[in-house]
Design an enzyme around this catalytic site. Structure first.
Site: not given
Length: 241
Positions: A9-11, A70
């Site tokens: 995940s981006h987070s 991404s």
């Protein structure tokens, strides 16, 4: 050994939280979060994903789930460098619902391919297997049923049953995940009150409360096992009050 899961995940909070949630339903499955950048920012890190894949290596295979675009590219790049003989598969699935369904399937001993299918079934992937009555004649248009333009009557299921929900909360996330995860590992097409039994989100849309009856129909080599599996879960109240 079981299939292991990596969450990209981006987070870091999203990855950690998704794993924490899924662990409530699949406590024996290794799930490795790989969220955020190495310096704690929002984004993805090739190094973190590669480290997560290395940590998850050694089981019967790894399924990777991602959030945004991404993250998919980062995961795919890291997977190219993954070592070990067990397969590493990328699932096209929503990160929370897909992870829960995948984790439950892995908890039940499903293969790495079945675990990926369980994840992807949460948003309708993969498409249903072709029905026997639908085929394409060589060099010609599709033919449906016994004659072109005449759809065949639906075939009778190989097994079926009706089961009353006895747990207080009815069909919420945990029961839906248990049903979907287990059915995804079986060679059968299963519907529960008309929705795909291997789809966690589909089952939750039933909004079936305590006392509701689940009508289960199954076709395929594992049809009897599929119906018996759902029956066992329902009769035990999914392990809930």
């Amino acid at each position: 050994m079981t299939v292991r899961i990596v969450v990209v995940s981006h987070s870091d909070k999203i990855a950690d939280g998704a794993v924490e949630l899924a662990a409530q339903m699949a406590p024996d499955v290794m799930m490795v979060p790989a969220g955020g950048t190495s310096d704690g920012r929002i984004g993805t890190s090739m190094d973190k994903v590669m480290a997560a894949l290395e940590t998850a290596a050694g089981g019967d295979g790894v399924v990777v789930l991602t959030d945004l675009g991404s993250a998919v590219m980062t995961a795919e790049s890291a997977m190219e460098f993954a070592e070990g003989g067990a397969p590493v598969l990328l699932a096209d699935a929503p990160i929370v619902e897909g992870l829960v369904a995948a984790a439950v399937a892995a908890q039940g001993g499903a293969s790495v391919h079945a675990v990926r299918r369980a994840a992807e079934a949460t948003h309708g992937y993969p498409a249903s297997r072709p029905k026997a009555e639908d085929h394409v004649a060589a060099g010609g248009p599709a033919v449906y049923g016994p004659a072109a333009g005449e759809p065949a009557a639906p075939a009778a299921p190989d097994a079926s049953g009706d089961f009353e929900l006895v747990n207080l909360a009815g069909m919420h996330a945990r029961p839906a995940a248990k049903i979907a995860g287990g059915l995804s590992a079986l060679d059968a097409e299963v519907t529960v009150n008309g929705v795909d039994g291997a789809s966690m989100t589909g089952l939750m849309t039933l909004a079936a409360g305590k006392g509701s009856v689940l009508h289960v129909e199954a076709s395929g080599p594992d049809a009897e096992r599929a119906v018996a599996y759902v029956a066992g879960l329902v009769r035990k109240g999914f392990g809930e009050p």
